[in-house]
Design an enzyme around this catalytic site. Structure first.
Site, short mmCIF file in Angstrom:
data_model
loop_
_atom_site.label_atom_id
_atom_site.label_comp_id
_atom_site.label_asym_id
_atom_site.label_seq_id
_atom_site.Cartn_x
_atom_site.Cartn_y
_atom_site.Cartn_z
N HIS A 14 26.66 -16.11 50.87
CA HIS A 14 26.98 -17.12 49.88
C HIS A 14 28.44 -17.51 50.08
O HIS A 14 29.34 -16.69 49.97
CB HIS A 14 26.77 -16.60 48.45
CG HIS A 14 26.95 -17.66 47.41
ND1 HIS A 14 25.91 -18.41 46.92
CD2 HIS A 14 28.07 -18.11 46.76
CE1 HIS A 14 26.36 -19.27 46.03
NE2 HIS A 14 27.67 -19.11 45.92
N CYS A 15 28.67 -18.77 50.40
CA CYS A 15 30.00 -19.24 50.79
C CYS A 15 30.70 -19.91 49.61
O CYS A 15 30.24 -20.95 49.12
CB CYS A 15 29.90 -20.22 51.95
SG CYS A 15 31.51 -20.80 52.54
N PRO A 16 31.83 -19.37 49.13
CA PRO A 16 32.56 -20.01 48.02
C PRO A 16 33.22 -21.32 48.43
O PRO A 16 33.50 -22.17 47.57
CB PRO A 16 33.61 -18.95 47.64
CG PRO A 16 33.79 -18.13 48.87
CD PRO A 16 32.46 -18.11 49.56
#
Length: 314
Positions: A104-106
């Protein structure tokens, strides 16, 4: 003029791939992997034990699932109430199961998985080229700044800041892009690097690797004209992947959907067994999920393993 044209090409490709990475919805497991209403009730009603194991065995026997938990159990998500496909993981931020989840990429506020992994790679590539181009074209003015060759205005501080920002982002992006290029060459995800996939026979960190060429085509597709464009061209459906396993897993069904492979499963046909590198029809000209191969295997019954147990994994 040449610099302006090159700048806007890099900029447009960067923005396009960034947009696609952000707004492409992560793909979730198809309905075949979800438990039926009666199975859900059985799991909720019965205590953990043989009754729940039987429910999961019945639900998973016709599914193309070859990976297991550390204890050898079927990978089951008790939040989404589904049997997890291979390489699928539950994202605690999105609160859903994501097909071929990488992380999950911020930076994009989205899960990077099967549906947008190619876009994420292109975003890294074009943002790196964009930063390198800015640093290269600004370098001569950056040198003049330190040799007092620029007019004494506030603009020279902007030049210094622009060079440092572009150079620092280039360093960080080059390492991240290089790492994901290595992942693509090995057909791994970030999660699989930290925890190798566990198959029925053993843990195999290279279980999904089919060789560099086929690994690359699995992400970017067969048509090279689409490789550099942020358009979806990845092979497969995200629920099933060919493996480099030599022997067929006896726990798996021989058919994509059991005996009754009718209209219910027409849109989700799966390979009948794990494939060797030389036998991988997914990445060759002969489709492995065609209706013909499905009919050829029709009538064979899947075999379940009574030793399988349920284990919740997020």
């Amino acid at each position: 003029v040449v610099c302006l044209v090159a700048y806007h090409i890099f900029f447009m490709l960067f923005v396009w791939s960034y947009w696609k990475t952000i707004f492409t919805l992560p793909m979730n497991p198809s309905k075949e992997f979800h438990l039926s209403y009666s199975d859900k009730e059985s799991l909720e009603r019965e205590p953990r034990g043989e009754s729940q194991q039987e429910v999961l065995r019945r639900a998973a026997k016709d599914l193309p699932i070859y990976t297991r938990t550390m204890s050898g159990a079927i990978r089951y998500c008790d939040r989404c109430h589904l049997v997890k496909p291979d390489r699928c993981h539950h994202c605690s931020v999105c609160d859903k199961c994501i097909l071929k989840m990488d992380h999950h990429c911020p930076w994009v506020n989205n899960c990077v998985g099967f549906s947008n992994y190619k876009f994420f790679l292109l975003f890294l590539a074009y943002s790196l080229l964009y930063c390198l181009f800015i640093a290269a074209t600004d370098l001569q003015y950056f040198i003049k700044f330190w040799t007092n060759g620029l007019p004494d205005t506030q603009a020279k501080f902007h030049i210094m800041f622009l060079f440092f920002a572009a150079a620092m982002f280039s360093v960080s992006l080059s390492s991240l892009f290089g790492y994901h290029c290595w992942l693509v060459s090995k057909n791994k995800s970030t999660l699989e690097v930290f925890r190798a996939p566990i198959f029925r026979h053993r843990t195999d960190k290279n279980g999904f690797s089919l060789g560099f060429s086929k690994n690359l085509r699995q992400v970017f597709g067969d048509e090279k004209k689409y490789w550099l464009l942020p358009v979806f061209s990845s092979l497969g459906d995200g629920c099933s992947f060919p493996t480099c396993l030599v022997n067929q897993d006896p726990e798996q069904a021989s058919t994509p959907g059991g005996h009754n492979s009718t209209s219910k499963n027409e849109n989700h046909l799966f390979p009948a067994k794990p494939l060797r590198d030389s036998q991988s029809h997914l990445l060759t000209d002969t489709p492995s999920w065609s209706e013909t191969s499905a009919k050829a295997e029709k009538g064979k019954v899947g075999v379940s393993n009574p030793a399988l147990t349920m284990e919740n994994e997020t």
